[in-house]
Design a protein around this motif. Sequence first.
Motif, mmCIF file in Angstrom:
data_model
loop_
_atom_site.group_PDB
_atom_site.id
_atom_site.type_symbol
_atom_site.label_atom_id
_atom_site.label_comp_id
_atom_site.label_asym_id
_atom_site.label_seq_id
_atom_site.Cartn_x
_atom_site.Cartn_y
_atom_site.Cartn_z
ATOM 1 N N LEU A 158 0.631 -1.411 0.049
ATOM 2 C CA LEU A 158 -0.130 0.071 -0.532
ATOM 3 C C LEU A 158 1.033 1.344 0.235
ATOM 4 O O LEU A 158 0.523 2.300 -1.065
ATOM 5 C CB LEU A 158 -0.998 -0.179 1.243
ATOM 6 N N ILE B 139 -4.221 7.136 4.697
ATOM 7 C CA ILE B 139 -5.121 5.944 5.061
ATOM 8 C C ILE B 139 -5.920 5.708 6.276
ATOM 9 O O ILE B 139 -6.642 5.761 6.732
ATOM 10 C CB ILE B 139 -3.344 4.706 5.632
ATOM 11 N N MET C 18 -9.870 4.156 6.357
ATOM 12 C CA MET C 18 -10.399 3.248 7.103
ATOM 13 C C MET C 18 -11.320 4.297 8.104
ATOM 14 O O MET C 18 -12.091 3.339 8.278
ATOM 15 C CB MET C 18 -9.032 3.257 8.032
ATOM 16 N N LEU D 120 -6.310 -1.506 1.000
ATOM 17 C CA LEU D 120 -7.041 -1.639 2.199
ATOM 18 C C LEU D 120 -8.178 -2.398 2.303
ATOM 19 O O LEU D 120 -8.092 -3.034 3.343
ATOM 20 C CB LEU D 120 -7.917 0.034 2.492
ATOM 21 N N TYR E 244 -8.015 -5.563 6.382
ATOM 22 C CA TYR E 244 -8.876 -5.694 6.566
ATOM 23 C C TYR E 244 -10.076 -7.314 6.471
ATOM 24 O O TYR E 244 -9.907 -7.641 7.426
ATOM 25 C CB TYR E 244 -10.462 -4.820 6.301
ATOM 26 N N ARG F 261 -6.663 0.816 13.083
ATOM 27 C CA ARG F 261 -5.766 2.252 12.618
ATOM 28 C C ARG F 261 -4.459 2.399 13.178
ATOM 29 O O ARG F 261 -3.729 2.704 13.045
ATOM 30 C CB ARG F 261 -6.866 3.440 13.694
#
Length: 505
Positions: free
Chosen positions: A13, A32, A36, A142, A146, A160
């Motif tokens: 990423l 980011i 999130m 992302l 997850y 986070r």
Amino acid sequence: MITGEIKSKIDSLWDTFAAGGLTNPLNVIEQITYLMFIRDLDDLDNKKKKSNSMLGLNDYQSIFDGQVKVDDDLVVNGDELRWSTFKDFAPDKMFDIVQKEVFSFIKNLKNDDNDSSYARYMKDASFLIPTPGLLSKVVEGLDEVYQLMDADVAKRSDIRGDVYEYLLGKLSTAGRNGQFRTPRHIIRMMVELMDPQADDLICDPAAGTAGFLVESAEYLQTKKKNEIFFTKENKDYFNKKMFTGYDTDQTMLRIGAMNMLVHGVENPNIKYQDSLSDNNIGKDKYSLILANPPFKGSLDYDTVSNDLLKVCKTKKTELLFLTLFLRMLKVGGRCACIVPDGVLFNSTKAHKAIRKELVESNSLKAVISMPSGVFKPYAGVSTAVLIFTKTGNGGTDKVWFYDMTADGYSLDDKRIQVKENDIPDIIERFKHLDKEVGRKKTEKSFMVDKKDIVENDYDLSINRYKEIEYEPVKYPPTKDIIAEIEKLDKESNDALQELKALLKD
């Protein structure tokens, strides 16, 4: 702790951002975090909706329902603001919606208090992802992160923080100001030790990403749920008054405010403030302080509150923060904080002064020495957790010391999970200190009388009091040793003669 496949995904990423033209590390971290937060808003909304449905309630009003006003001039279909919806759009459409609608939506997201900490610090936030292609790749990346985190529910709650902790290691300036995110398992240990109550007023004067406040909120939501949500007054107290965090970094304030909101605290008091300056007027106020303040060396006297310098004349931030904690706590208030080892034993006048203040004028409860690898790979400094209660008139009788040698992870830069872990034992022993009185000073933990600490110039290092038990080594009689030497000499000589004979042939 991010390891393995998750670590690889985060690395990928990061590379994606760099290839897309976004190279400033702090900007990457912010973008980011925003994405999130957007994804977590969708998850949180769905969970609340399901929870209400299971309870047979139909009064839940989703923030995404119907037509949603995202700013003064734009009203859109709320469903398009959901991560689960826009992530499947074509890159151009996704970029248009996120840039113009979703980002405006989260910047203007408000609860009952229009001056909430979240709203206050999102005003200056900027959407910096430059192209549809980059946004599409980041959203996809992302989602993969997850999915991996969902496989481990224990880590999922602080994704986070885990991502931020790992990304900090990529900053060339990481640690320049002594600021390192406290590992989540260490935060959790400290919160467990302090056992927050539903009526506590909790503060972290060096909040960063609000890890201590988030963990305290989660602890209360799990252990004190009925007390927190029993009445509207209690619920409002939890959401609007219980938690306070200060920091001087606007990025941290935004991340902290988002972190708290997603973890169920609607309007914590997250504020821009230099805690060590005269601007911090908080005094005799908080019942619980949890903190890992920065250890960045020296400050100028003119930037530090005179009230603190009167107690401890120093430029060292670690000593000034200890003095600050005592000032901010009300009588009976408790504190658990992390300090560098030097605070425990250094012999300067200021070091001795703050240790004496803790022991003589308040109630020092515990000193938990942690191994130097706890903060790796970002720092190798040895640290300790101090636990004390503000009394203003003494109360230290015996101090509990614990020698932590393992925290569940390898103590090298890799920080791989291992089975050796003292943390459960630390929590168990601290909760039953009455059983610790008889322990020998050769054990993992033991009690030290106040008079012994005073006699040792208020030295709080565990090695000052820990006793090493030497086991006597039994050697065979001298004649047996001589006989063994003669035997070895003979074997050596015989082997040498055989070698000579071979060479003659």
